[in-house]
Design an enzyme around this catalytic site. Structure first.
Site: not given
Length: 102
Positions: A45, A27
């Protein structure tokens, strides 16, 4: 931040990335790459161990970002990249950020 977005070229994609993509800095790397490309939106997520990203930019910016999502991080093992076009009207994002897990 690079600006390559013209009103007529603005597109939005919802992308789901499946594989080994959590717990490896994916990320953060995604946020960094989006900033480099001038893509706006968010990444987070998912509880099923996938990653979800909302991407907004020109067709070229989105193509470049999707290419990076599928192959750009060597620690990741992307098994599937599911890309869905979001039809207008859609919210316009001003930046790219990391959201909490959903």
């Amino acid at each position: 931040m690079q600006t390559d977005i013209n009103e007529g070229m603005l597109e939005t994609r919802l992308v789901r990335v499946r594989g080994r993509v959590q717990g490896i800095g994916y990320r953060e790397a995604c946020v960094h790459r989006a900033h480099e490309l001038g893509v706006t939106g968010w990444v987070r997520n998912r509880m099923d161990e996938s990653i979800e990203a909302m991407l907004q930019g020109s067709p070229k910016q989105l193509a470049d970002m999707c290419a990076w999502l599928s192959e750009g991080m060597s620690a990741a093992l992307v098994e599937e990249l599911e890309v869905t076009e979001v039809q207008p009207p859609f919210a316009r994002f001003d930046s790219f950020e990391r959201l909490p897990t959903e």
